[in-house]
Design a protein around this motif. Structure first.
Motif, PDB file in Angstrom:
ATOM      1  N   SER A 106       0.853  -1.188   0.000  1.00  0.00           N
ATOM      2  CA  SER A 106       0.000   0.000   0.000  1.00  0.00           C
ATOM      3  C   SER A 106       0.887   1.236   0.000  1.00  0.00           C
ATOM      4  O   SER A 106       2.077   1.148  -0.291  1.00  0.00           O
ATOM      5  CB  SER A 106      -0.945  -0.017   1.202  1.00  0.00           C
ATOM      6  OG  SER A 106      -1.936   0.984   1.079  1.00  0.00           O
ATOM      7  N   VAL A 107       0.291   2.367   0.330  1.00  0.00           N
ATOM      8  CA  VAL A 107       0.973   3.657   0.227  1.00  0.00           C
ATOM      9  C   VAL A 107       0.934   4.363   1.577  1.00  0.00           C
ATOM     10  O   VAL A 107      -0.078   4.304   2.287  1.00  0.00           O
ATOM     11  CB  VAL A 107       0.309   4.551  -0.855  1.00  0.00           C
ATOM     12  CG1 VAL A 107       1.177   5.756  -1.168  1.00  0.00           C
ATOM     13  CG2 VAL A 107       0.030   3.749  -2.121  1.00  0.00           C
ATOM     14  N   ALA A 134       6.018  10.263  -4.629  1.00  0.00           N
ATOM     15  CA  ALA A 134       6.881  11.402  -4.926  1.00  0.00           C
ATOM     16  C   ALA A 134       6.405  12.623  -4.147  1.00  0.00           C
ATOM     17  O   ALA A 134       5.349  12.610  -3.505  1.00  0.00           O
ATOM     18  CB  ALA A 134       6.874  11.682  -6.428  1.00  0.00           C
ATOM     19  N   GLU A 135       7.178  13.705  -4.205  1.00  0.00           N
ATOM     20  CA  GLU A 135       6.837  14.917  -3.456  1.00  0.00           C
ATOM     21  C   GLU A 135       5.486  15.494  -3.855  1.00  0.00           C
ATOM     22  O   GLU A 135       4.855  16.200  -3.074  1.00  0.00           O
ATOM     23  CB  GLU A 135       7.930  15.982  -3.661  1.00  0.00           C
ATOM     24  CG  GLU A 135       9.242  15.651  -2.964  1.00  0.00           C
ATOM     25  CD  GLU A 135      10.255  16.770  -3.107  1.00  0.00           C
ATOM     26  OE1 GLU A 135       9.908  17.807  -3.722  1.00  0.00           O
ATOM     27  OE2 GLU A 135      11.384  16.611  -2.611  1.00  0.00           O
ATOM     28  N   ASP A 136       5.046  15.181  -5.084  1.00  0.00           N
ATOM     29  CA  ASP A 136       3.740  15.690  -5.522  1.00  0.00           C
ATOM     30  C   ASP A 136       2.601  14.754  -5.139  1.00  0.00           C
ATOM     31  O   ASP A 136       1.452  14.965  -5.522  1.00  0.00           O
ATOM     32  CB  ASP A 136       3.730  15.938  -7.036  1.00  0.00           C
ATOM     33  CG  ASP A 136       3.901  14.668  -7.855  1.00  0.00           C
ATOM     34  OD1 ASP A 136       4.092  13.585  -7.264  1.00  0.00           O
ATOM     35  OD2 ASP A 136       3.856  14.761  -9.098  1.00  0.00           O
ATOM     36  N   GLY A 137       2.913  13.700  -4.373  1.00  0.00           N
ATOM     37  CA  GLY A 137       1.891  12.799  -3.880  1.00  0.00           C
ATOM     38  C   GLY A 137       1.538  11.654  -4.797  1.00  0.00           C
ATOM     39  O   GLY A 137       0.753  10.778  -4.421  1.00  0.00           O
ATOM     40  N   ALA A 142       5.912   1.930 -11.602  1.00  0.00           N
ATOM     41  CA  ALA A 142       7.214   1.271 -11.469  1.00  0.00           C
ATOM     42  C   ALA A 142       7.563   1.009 -10.010  1.00  0.00           C
ATOM     43  O   ALA A 142       8.251   0.030  -9.694  1.00  0.00           O
ATOM     44  CB  ALA A 142       8.304   2.120 -12.128  1.00  0.00           C
ATOM     45  N   GLN A 143       7.093   1.887  -9.094  1.00  0.00           N
ATOM     46  CA  GLN A 143       7.344   1.661  -7.673  1.00  0.00           C
ATOM     47  C   GLN A 143       6.640   0.405  -7.183  1.00  0.00           C
ATOM     48  O   GLN A 143       7.206  -0.382  -6.417  1.00  0.00           O
ATOM     49  CB  GLN A 143       6.860   2.860  -6.844  1.00  0.00           C
ATOM     50  CG  GLN A 143       7.650   4.133  -7.010  1.00  0.00           C
ATOM     51  CD  GLN A 143       7.042   5.267  -6.206  1.00  0.00           C
ATOM     52  OE1 GLN A 143       6.300   6.098  -6.721  1.00  0.00           O
ATOM     53  NE2 GLN A 143       7.357   5.303  -4.920  1.00  0.00           N
ATOM     54  N   VAL A 144       5.402   0.240  -7.633  1.00  0.00           N
ATOM     55  CA  VAL A 144       4.650  -0.951  -7.247  1.00  0.00           C
ATOM     56  C   VAL A 144       5.295  -2.194  -7.853  1.00  0.00           C
ATOM     57  O   VAL A 144       5.481  -3.211  -7.179  1.00  0.00           O
ATOM     58  CB  VAL A 144       3.179  -0.828  -7.697  1.00  0.00           C
ATOM     59  CG1 VAL A 144       2.424  -2.116  -7.385  1.00  0.00           C
ATOM     60  CG2 VAL A 144       2.505   0.359  -7.012  1.00  0.00           C
ATOM     61  N   GLU A 145       5.650  -2.097  -9.126  1.00  0.00           N
ATOM     62  CA  GLU A 145       6.270  -3.244  -9.801  1.00  0.00           C
ATOM     63  C   GLU A 145       7.545  -3.676  -9.087  1.00  0.00           C
ATOM     64  O   GLU A 145       7.800  -4.876  -8.909  1.00  0.00           O
ATOM     65  CB  GLU A 145       6.564  -2.893 -11.255  1.00  0.00           C
ATOM     66  CG  GLU A 145       7.081  -4.066 -12.075  1.00  0.00           C
ATOM     67  CD  GLU A 145       7.153  -3.747 -13.554  1.00  0.00           C
ATOM     68  OE1 GLU A 145       7.190  -4.692 -14.356  1.00  0.00           O
ATOM     69  OE2 GLU A 145       7.177  -2.543 -13.891  1.00  0.00           O
ATOM     70  N   ALA A 146       8.352  -2.709  -8.660  1.00  0.00           N
ATOM     71  CA  ALA A 146       9.608  -3.031  -7.980  1.00  0.00           C
ATOM     72  C   ALA A 146       9.363  -3.673  -6.612  1.00  0.00           C
ATOM     73  O   ALA A 146      10.216  -4.413  -6.107  1.00  0.00           O
ATOM     74  CB  ALA A 146      10.452  -1.773  -7.818  1.00  0.00           C
ATOM     75  N   ALA A 147       8.214  -3.383  -6.017  1.00  0.00           N
ATOM     76  CA  ALA A 147       7.916  -3.916  -4.684  1.00  0.00           C
ATOM     77  C   ALA A 147       7.249  -5.292  -4.722  1.00  0.00           C
ATOM     78  O   ALA A 147       7.140  -5.948  -3.684  1.00  0.00           O
ATOM     79  CB  ALA A 147       7.026  -2.937  -3.931  1.00  0.00           C
TER      80      ALA A 147
END
Length: 390
Positions: A106-107, A134-137, A142-147
């Motif tokens: 999750s986030v 990211a800083e813009d929320g 790609a972040q999910v894929e890497a996790a």
């Protein structure tokens, strides 16, 4: 010490916390409180049959608004319960099938109604990864894929953030999850009704909704799920809602929910354009008066009615104390328990900056006059606070 302002009704800019019931919703619910008061589970007489028919019709109407078949809708007390049923119920069902708890993603900027159930699952042996956007929320696929891991069972990402209003790339995230056979859940409480939102079109498997965010009644929501997806109930007794959510169904609230959903979709594009126009006017007016303001969250990929700002150089407690007489707003979620926003702190804001932030959310009744008055009230309050601190 700041002088006391004249006593006038404050301008309401806190429509993401909740909304007033629309007149059409109240009218639609009225007969089901008194004249047609039957229990929809009582099928042996006319009162019960009429109540059951009303629930069935409301389920069909809500299904049309969401682009799903009505049997996929499970009525709950709100999005919080729907989140718990989706996350706890599905994760536990999968763990039982696979004889072991798996991995969840999750986030960090999710609502507590998602984070807290995930923490409970973590206590039960599940592995949890919370991604930092990211800083813009915004979260990148790609972040999910890497996790992702071989044992990843479930990903939960809020479609529209309840504090900073950013819109996550749900369709891309959904495709990524479906390619790997992973369930995607989304808290859609802030998205549905405020923007075009159909779970299937966004590749979302489990969707949580709440009526009171769309000018419907408090106390009712829904979970939208595929019929084949395994979910264990959190409660037992009665067998209502396919055995997933037992208890007597609140007929007036369910009828009101369906009516509110239809109203929200009616003329939605025009309403979004107007709200974005007022939101942009609010931002530009505040930036003109207070050039050092910081906007929290991506200004483009955002709900039309949301603006979240940080005001440097002021005490957050004094800001809200003096502003509340002029503008109804908040520093974060209505469920934040008085703590600084975990959403803003996840984006890199300090505790002091998070406390000196305002979530300004517009409603259907917001006018140009409200916007200009809010700009003047916020600018004057900040200017006076800064002067008094010198």
């Amino acid at each position: 010490m700041l002088p006391s302002p004249a006593k006038t009704d404050p301008i309401c800019l806190d429509y993401q916390a909740t909304t007033p019931c629309a007149a059409e919703v109240i009218e639609a619910m009225a007969p089901w409180w008194r004249e047609q008061w039957g229990n929809p589970s009582s099928r042996q007489h006319r009162l019960g049959l009429l109540a059951a028919a009303a629930v069935s019709e409301a389920r069909e109407r809500l299904g049309r608004c969401l682009g799903v078949t009505p049997e996929r809708i499970v009525f709950t007390s709100g999005a919080t319960e729907a989140n718990n049923l989706a996350l706890l119920g599905h994760a536990r069902a999968l763990a039982r099938r696979r004889s072991r708890p798996g991995h969840l993603i999750s986030v960090a900027t999710e609502h507590h109604a998602v984070l807290d159930p995930l923490r409970q699952l973590e206590r039960e042996g599940f592995q949890l990864t919370l991604l930092t956007p990211a800083e813009d929320g915004l979260l990148q696929p790609a972040q999910v894929e890497a996790a992702l891991r071989d044992d990843t069972q479930l990903v939960s990402v809020m479609a529209a953030n309840n504090e900073i209003g950013v819109l996550q790339p749900m369709a891309s995230l959904g495709r990524l999850c479906r390619e790997r056979g992973i369930t995607l859940h989304s808290d859609g409480a802030q998205a549905f009704g405020a923007m075009p939102f159909e779970p299937d079109a966004l590749n979302i498997d489990l969707t949580s909704l709440s009526a009171h965010k769309i000018y419907g009644p408090k106390g009712v929501g829904a979970l939208v799920r595929p019929l084949a997806l395994p979910i264990e109930p959190l409660q037992w007794g009665g067998g209502q809602e396919g055995g997933l959510r037992p208890g007597t169904l609140p007929v007036p609230l369910i009828v009101g929910f369906a009516t509110a959903a239809e109203l929200a979709l009616r003329d939605q594009d025009r309403r979004m354009q107007r709200l974005q126009q007022w939101r942009d006017r609010l931002w530009m007016g505040l930036r003109t008066a207070l050039p050092d303001l910081l906007c929290n969250g991506n200004l483009e990929q955002r709900l039309a009615h949301n603006l979240n700002i940080t005001i440097p150089g002021v005490s957050g407690s004094r800001l809200h104390q003096h502003l509340r007489r002029h503008v109804v707003c908040s520093s974060g979620s209505a469920c934040s328990r008085g703590e600084p926003s975990h959403v803003l702190m996840a984006l890199g804001r300090s505790r002091q900056e998070a406390e000196a932030s305002l979530r300004l959310s517009l409603g259907w009744a917001t006018t140009e006059h409200d916007i200009d008055a809010a700009i003047a009230a916020i600018a004057e309050t900040v200017t006076r606070l800064r002067a008094s601190a010198l």
